[in-house]
Design a protein around this motif. Structure first.
Motif, PDB file in Angstrom:
ATOM      1  N   SER A   1      -9.186  -0.091   6.368  1.00 13.33           N
ATOM      2  CA  SER A   1      -8.711  -0.484   7.709  1.00 13.33           C
ATOM      3  C   SER A   1      -7.877   0.596   8.385  1.00 13.33           C
ATOM      4  O   SER A   1      -7.762   0.622   9.610  1.00 13.33           O
ATOM      5  N   ARG A   2      -7.279   1.467   7.593  1.00 15.56           N
ATOM      6  CA  ARG A   2      -6.358   2.450   8.182  1.00 15.56           C
ATOM      7  C   ARG A   2      -6.481   3.793   7.454  1.00 15.56           C
ATOM      8  O   ARG A   2      -7.037   3.873   6.352  1.00 15.56           O
TER       9      ARG A   2
ATOM     10  N   ILE B   1      -6.877   7.215   5.613  1.00 19.05           N
ATOM     11  CA  ILE B   1      -7.974   7.971   4.998  1.00 19.05           C
ATOM     12  C   ILE B   1      -9.211   7.083   4.798  1.00 19.05           C
ATOM     13  O   ILE B   1     -10.337   7.500   5.073  1.00 19.05           O
TER      14      ILE B   1
ATOM     15  N   ARG C   1      -4.050  -6.761   4.682  1.00 15.03           N
ATOM     16  CA  ARG C   1      -3.422  -7.692   5.623  1.00 15.03           C
ATOM     17  C   ARG C   1      -3.807  -7.470   7.076  1.00 15.03           C
ATOM     18  O   ARG C   1      -3.824  -8.395   7.873  1.00 15.03           O
ATOM     19  N   ASN C   2      -4.055  -6.194   7.435  1.00 16.03           N
ATOM     20  CA  ASN C   2      -4.127  -5.834   8.838  1.00 16.03           C
ATOM     21  C   ASN C   2      -5.514  -6.120   9.434  1.00 16.03           C
ATOM     22  O   ASN C   2      -6.360  -5.232   9.565  1.00 16.03           O
TER      23      ASN C   2
ATOM     24  N   ASN D   1     -10.023   3.729  -2.578  1.00 18.24           N
ATOM     25  CA  ASN D   1      -9.057   4.447  -1.737  1.00 18.24           C
ATOM     26  C   ASN D   1      -7.752   3.686  -1.539  1.00 18.24           C
ATOM     27  O   ASN D   1      -6.713   4.304  -1.297  1.00 18.24           O
TER      28      ASN D   1
ATOM     29  N   TYR E   1       4.168   6.585  -8.575  1.00 23.82           N
ATOM     30  CA  TYR E   1       2.960   7.042  -7.863  1.00 23.82           C
ATOM     31  C   TYR E   1       2.251   8.144  -8.662  1.00 23.82           C
ATOM     32  O   TYR E   1       1.024   8.114  -8.819  1.00 23.82           O
TER      33      TYR E   1
ATOM     34  N   GLY F   1      -3.353  16.350  -0.332  1.00 22.61           N
ATOM     35  CA  GLY F   1      -1.929  16.687  -0.218  1.00 22.61           C
ATOM     36  C   GLY F   1      -1.308  15.810   0.847  1.00 22.61           C
ATOM     37  O   GLY F   1      -1.411  14.587   0.777  1.00 22.61           O
TER      38      GLY F   1
ATOM     39  N   THR G   1      -1.175  10.047   7.974  1.00 20.93           N
ATOM     40  CA  THR G   1      -1.427   8.603   8.020  1.00 20.93           C
ATOM     41  C   THR G   1      -0.074   7.893   8.004  1.00 20.93           C
ATOM     42  O   THR G   1       0.967   8.541   7.836  1.00 20.93           O
TER      43      THR G   1
HETATM   44  N1  LIG Z   1      -1.491  10.026   3.340  1.00 19.56           N
HETATM   45  C1  LIG Z   1      -1.309  10.948   2.437  1.00 19.56           C
HETATM   46  O1  LIG Z   1      -0.600  11.954   2.677  1.00 19.56           O
HETATM   47  C2  LIG Z   1      -1.955  10.820   1.089  1.00 19.56           C
HETATM   48  C3  LIG Z   1      -1.843  11.894   0.203  1.00 19.56           C
HETATM   49  C4  LIG Z   1      -2.431  11.825  -1.049  1.00 19.56           C
HETATM   50  C5  LIG Z   1      -3.131  10.701  -1.409  1.00 19.56           C
HETATM   51  N2  LIG Z   1      -3.234   9.644  -0.549  1.00 19.56           N
HETATM   52  C6  LIG Z   1      -3.982   8.474  -1.020  1.00 19.56           C
HETATM   53  O2  LIG Z   1      -4.974   8.148  -0.086  1.00 19.56           O
HETATM   54  C7  LIG Z   1      -5.230   6.744  -0.120  1.00 19.56           C
HETATM   55  C8  LIG Z   1      -5.146   6.195   1.291  1.00 19.56           C
HETATM   56  O3  LIG Z   1      -3.842   6.457   1.795  1.00 19.56           O
HETATM   57  P1  LIG Z   1      -3.471   6.363   3.347  1.00 19.56           P
HETATM   58  O4  LIG Z   1      -2.486   7.417   3.602  1.00 19.56           O
HETATM   59  O5  LIG Z   1      -4.703   6.281   4.166  1.00 19.56           O
HETATM   60  O6  LIG Z   1      -2.708   4.949   3.348  1.00 19.56           O
HETATM   61  P2  LIG Z   1      -2.422   3.885   4.491  1.00 19.56           P
HETATM   62  O7  LIG Z   1      -2.599   4.506   5.833  1.00 19.56           O
HETATM   63  O8  LIG Z   1      -1.118   3.265   4.137  1.00 19.56           O
HETATM   64  O9  LIG Z   1      -3.599   2.810   4.283  1.00 19.56           O
HETATM   65  C9  LIG Z   1      -3.649   2.090   3.081  1.00 19.56           C
HETATM   66  C10 LIG Z   1      -4.890   1.228   3.066  1.00 19.56           C
HETATM   67  O10 LIG Z   1      -4.943   0.532   1.813  1.00 19.56           O
HETATM   68  C11 LIG Z   1      -5.021  -0.886   2.039  1.00 19.56           C
HETATM   69  N3  LIG Z   1      -4.346  -1.570   0.927  1.00 19.56           N
HETATM   70  C12 LIG Z   1      -3.082  -1.372   0.468  1.00 19.56           C
HETATM   71  N4  LIG Z   1      -2.829  -2.192  -0.581  1.00 19.56           N
HETATM   72  C13 LIG Z   1      -3.968  -2.914  -0.796  1.00 19.56           C
HETATM   73  C14 LIG Z   1      -4.340  -3.921  -1.718  1.00 19.56           C
HETATM   74  N5  LIG Z   1      -3.494  -4.381  -2.658  1.00 19.56           N
HETATM   75  N6  LIG Z   1      -5.579  -4.446  -1.625  1.00 19.56           N
HETATM   76  C15 LIG Z   1      -6.457  -4.016  -0.683  1.00 19.56           C
HETATM   77  N7  LIG Z   1      -6.170  -3.050   0.213  1.00 19.56           N
HETATM   78  C16 LIG Z   1      -4.934  -2.515   0.156  1.00 19.56           C
HETATM   79  C17 LIG Z   1      -4.374  -1.078   3.402  1.00 19.56           C
HETATM   80  O11 LIG Z   1      -4.786  -2.308   3.997  1.00 19.56           O
HETATM   81  P3  LIG Z   1      -3.969  -2.949   5.279  1.00 19.56           P
HETATM   82  O12 LIG Z   1      -4.338  -2.115   6.491  1.00 19.56           O
HETATM   83  O13 LIG Z   1      -4.495  -4.313   5.407  1.00 19.56           O
HETATM   84  O14 LIG Z   1      -2.522  -2.849   4.954  1.00 19.56           O
HETATM   85  C18 LIG Z   1      -4.897   0.159   4.137  1.00 19.56           C
HETATM   86  O15 LIG Z   1      -6.237  -0.031   4.526  1.00 19.56           O
HETATM   87  C19 LIG Z   1      -4.201   6.149  -1.078  1.00 19.56           C
HETATM   88  O16 LIG Z   1      -4.774   5.933  -2.345  1.00 19.56           O
HETATM   89  C20 LIG Z   1      -3.136   7.229  -1.150  1.00 19.56           C
HETATM   90  O17 LIG Z   1      -2.421   7.175  -2.356  1.00 19.56           O
HETATM   91  C21 LIG Z   1      -2.660   9.686   0.678  1.00 19.56           C
END
Ligand SMILES: NC(=O)c1ccc[n+]([C@@H]2O[C@H](COP(=O)([O-])OP(=O)(O)OC[C@H]3O[C@@H](n4cnc5c(N)ncnc54)[C@H](OP(=O)(O)O)[C@@H]3O)[C@@H](O)[C@H]2O)c1
Length: 251
Positions: free
Chosen positions: A14-15, A17, A38-39, A90, A155, A186, A190
């Motif tokens: 939904s959001r 990556i 949730r979103n 993801n 984490y 990295g 988001t």
């Molecule tokens: N952003 C970074 O800098 C970064 C760096 C390294 C790795 N990552 C990894 O990339 C992945 C995506 O991160 P992001 O930055 O895109 O995060 P984000 O913007 O916070 O989005 C998180 C997504 O995961 C969903 N989610 C969270 N908990 C969940 C659960 N228990 N069951 C089902 N869905 C769930 C959320 O749904 P809702 O919209 O409904 O809340 C949302 O779609 C993660 O694994 C993160 O660890 C991110």
């Protein structure tokens, strides 16, 4: 189109990556199911983005920590399209704080979402992929899995575990033409990284050799490659995509 008529399932679509991956997959010809927590409003927007590319979408609210819910999601995907070609684990969360300030829930929630969630979906998806003799599993890890720092022990442990899970599962599934790889981003723009990016401000240009935070679309391009036939001979690998952040060279 690199993913013509493939069926993909993206958790956390939904959001951030996951959203970029879901949309990129649709742009490359895949029908895309995705899971969100949730979103619902954000999920609805992603459905519209997928459909505007002429592909079919299925958005399901489910918690990746709940194994039976994961099975129901995969059942719905197979009911709808009779197959599942690509799984992207993801969905992820952070609960950053120093270890001695963490409560038990801070490490349980993070490990259950980031690691157990990926195991849950991989387990049910692999059953389908084994029968198909084809599948691509892509786990979204983090550079923290190899270079975790202060405030992220929960984490880092979850992502280090996810890297190890990726390698071990790849060896089990390879004989049935299923590849398992991980992407380790990295700093990506988001909601998850917003607090860190605000804290770092202009320092990002010094920390990241390519002098910017990554975009979700940068990561999505790598996911498309790993899901495509171009990556058919790649398995058990963790691909860093961080603008050089983990090199630690340029300051
Ligand atoms: N952003 C970074 O800098 C970064 C760096 C390294 C790795 N990552 C990894 O990339 C992945 C995506 O991160 P992001 O930055 O895109 O995060 P984000 O913007 O916070 O989005 C998180 C997504 O995961 C969903 N989610 C969270 N908990 C969940 C659960 N228990 N069951 C089902 N869905 C769930 C959320 O749904 P809702 O919209 O409904 O809340 C949302 O779609 C993660 O694994 C993160 O660890 C991110």
């Amino acid at each position: 189109m690199r993913l013509a008529d493939r069926v993909a399932l993206v958790t956390g679509g939904s959001r951030g990556i996951g959203r970029a991956i879901a949309i990129a997959f649709a742009s490359e010809g895949a029908n895309v199911a995705f899971v969100y927590a949730r979103n619902a409003e954000a999920a609805g927007e992603v459905v519209r983005e997928i459909e505007s590319r002429g592909r079919e979408a299925l958005a399901v609210q489910a918690d990746v920590r709940d194994f039976s819910a994961c099975r129901e999601v995969v059942d719905r995907v197979v009911e709808r399209w009779q197959r599942l070609d690509i799984l992207v684990n993801n969905a992820g969360i952070i609960r950053d704080k120093l270890f001695l300030q963490m409560e038990e829930a801070d490490w349980r929630d993070v490990i259950e979402t980031n690691l157990i969630g990926a195991m849950n979906f991989s387990r049910v998806a692999a059953e389908i992929m084994l029968k198909q003799r084809f599948g691509k599993i892509i786990n979204v890890s983090s550079v923290a899995g190899a270079y975790g720092g202060k405030g992220q022990v929960n984490y880092a442990a979850s992502k280090g575990g996810l890297n190890a899970f990726t390698r071990a599962l790849a060896t089990e599934l390879a004989a049935r033409n299923i590849t398992v790889n991980a992407i380790a981003p990295g700093l990506i723009e988001t909601e998850m990284s917003e607090a860190v990016r605000n804290l770092l401000g202009g320092e990002i240009r010094k920390l990241v050799p390519l002098r910017r935070a990554g975009k979700p679309e940068d990561v999505a391009e790598l996911a498309v490659f790993l899901a495509s036939p171009a990556a058919d001979y790649i398995t058990g690998q963790v691909f860093t995509i961080d603008g050089g952040l983990s090199l630690g060279g340029i300051r």
